[in-house]
Design an enzyme around this catalytic site. Structure first.
Site, PDB file in Angstrom:
ATOM      1  CD  GLU A 165      -2.924  -1.082   2.364  1.00 34.70           C
ATOM      2  OE1 GLU A 165      -2.835  -0.171   3.199  1.00 34.70           O
ATOM      3  OE2 GLU A 165      -3.846  -1.908   2.348  1.00 34.70           O
ATOM      4  CD  GLU A 360      -3.230  -6.036   4.193  1.00 40.84           C
ATOM      5  OE1 GLU A 360      -4.116  -5.298   4.693  1.00 40.84           O
ATOM      6  OE2 GLU A 360      -2.027  -5.729   4.172  1.00 40.84           O
TER       7      GLU A 360
END
Ligand code: BG6
Length: 460
Positions: A165, A360
């Site tokens: 991220e 995720e």
């Protein structure tokens, strides 16, 4: 069987060094931005629990890896700590090498493929003091760190990730006050984001030039953007949200080029980006082998307010609260399972159907102790439901040709989280904060059935 996933599908969980390891200030590790921030502003952290008080994987990894096996994992993602491996940025810490080599070896011995990430929000503090992502030197520091990791662990690890991220430290640190440097400055955000992207590109370059075995990718949090209505102004807003928050890293990582709209944004906002001529050629050359996608929530938007002089982004889109949204009230995030399908189809159609996996997906719930039964097991049916519903949509995407090869839940054992600490629990395994003992939740047995059967359990 109807519910079956493709052969060899990856099942496991994701975590990160800073959220799991502990041992924050021993065996040579130096401070990260999080260690520093907690020292200076502990009140920012929920219940004043700092990054030293995490689940102690550093000391308990043998037992934890055994548990992964019991949960049916065939893969696991975590990150190396830059501040542990290269405390001064230059010299290798042998204790870190010993620790990580043993972790990776044991994972493999237990049939759990390590997927190893280099950066999960944990900038060593000494680099932060020198400007962090805003200082161009960081690109080469990061490339050196990447090379060190490939050299020392390349015989054990075959799936590497440069960043988890990468947009989050930019969004939260330069347009918000949730990461350091906690400023609001779109120009600084763009420069820092560009350097982050280049650090990724240089790491991929080093990997390829080194002729490392295996593959290298990036993990992005993709938030599909949905307009409030069919109205062109709302549609335009969704396009901008997508460009700024998804395509800003997705396009250069996979295609090697920035979207033209991003260049337009830079011009509109008079952002002067510093770059060198070869940057864009390297970006084009060193694209990823695979993509990891973290998916928690969609982004709903409505038309921006072009006259806004409060917040630059508001000119382009304004967040919209969909009245029908199903919410996770603990985290305040919308649950929209179909988003995963939309991502699958977007990757298939617009990103060369690159191999990708769900890196995720999970639900953070506050007060899970209320669901502990008489045998001490958290009855987290809501987590089972959350994963089942997302996996159904994922299956549909795969059935329609999207090249998805795995699913990792966030997370394995309840872990410490940035400014929220242990408020919301995400694990398949509960962590008792007093004793540090681990207790499998109901979802752990469900996950075992899922992974071993490679199919969604029929009834639960
Ligand atoms: C992802 C991160 O954004 O979401 C994790 O990669 C994080 O580090 C997870 O913990 C869940 O978010 P949060 O903020 O509720 O912990």
């Amino acid at each position: 069987m109807m519910n079956e996933f493709p052969k060899g599908f990856l099942w496991g969980a994701a975590s990160s060094g800073p959220q799991l390891e502990g041992a924050a200030d021993i065996d040579g590790k130096v401070k990260t931005v999080w260690d520093h921030w907690f020292e200076t502003e502990p009140d920012k952290f929920y219940q004043q629990i700092g990054p030293r008080d995490v689940s102690n994987f550093y000391f308990r990894y043998k037992e934890d890896i055994q548990t992964m096996k019991e949960l049916g994992f065939n893969s696991y993602r975590t990150s190396i700590s830059w501040a542990r491996l290269l405390p001064d940025g230059k010299h290798v810490n042998e204790k870190a090498v010993t620790f990580y080599r043993d972790v990776f070896t044991r994972l493999k011995e237990n049939g759990v493929k390590p997927i190893i990430n280099l950066f999960h929000f944990d900038m060593p503090y000494h680099f932060h003091e020198k400007g962090g992502w805003e200082n161009r030197d960081i690109i080469h520091e990061f490339a050196f760190y990447a090379k060190t990791a490939f050299d020392y662990f390349g015989d054990l690890v075959e799936e590497w990730v440069t960043f988890n991220e990468p947009i989050v430290p930019i969004e939260m640190g330069f347009l918000n006050d949730k990461h350091l440097p906690a400023v609001v400055d779109i120009k600084r955000a763009f420069q820092a984001g560009f350097h982050t992207m280049l650090a990724h590109v240089y790491a991929v370059k080093v990997f390829k030039e080194n002729q490392n075995k295996g593959k290298i990718g990036i993990i992005l949090n993709l938030t599909p953007s949905y307009p409030r209505s069919e109205n062109p102004a709302d549609q335009e807003a969704a396009k901008w949200a997508d460009v700024l928050f998804n395509r800003s890293f997705l396009d250069p990582a996979v295609h090697g080029t920035y979207p033209s709209e991003l260049k337009q944004f830079i011009e509109n906002e008079q952002i002067e980006l510093h770059y060198e001529d070869e940057d864009f050629a390297l970006m084009k050359q060193y694209t990823v082998d695979f993509l990891g996608v973290n998916y928690y929530q969609p982004r709903r938007v409505q038309a921006g307010d072009k006259a806004s002089n409060q917040d630059v982004l508001q000119k382009y889109f304004i967040p919209y609260q969909w009245p029908e949204a199903k919410m996770n009230p603990h985290r305040g995030w919308e649950i929209y399972e179909k988003g995963l399908y939309d991502i699958a189809i977007n990757i298939r159609n617009n990103y060369s159907n690159i191999p990708w996996y769900v890196a995720e997906n999970g639900i953070g719930v506050e007060g899970e102790e209320q669901f502990i039964d008489s045998l001490g097991e958290v009855q987290d049916d809501y987590r089972i439901e959350f994963m089942t519903d997302h996996l159904r949509w994922l299956q549909k995407g795969i059935a329609e040709g999207s090249n998805c090869y795995g699913y990792h839940v966030w997370t394995f054992i309840d872990n410490w989280s940035w400014l929220n600490e242990y408020k919301n629990r995400y694990g398949l395994v509960r962590l008792d904060l007093e004793t540090m003992e681990r207790h499998k939740k109901k979802s752990a047995s469900w996950f075992y059935e899922l992974a071993k059967g490679n199919t969604l359990p029929e009834k639960w």
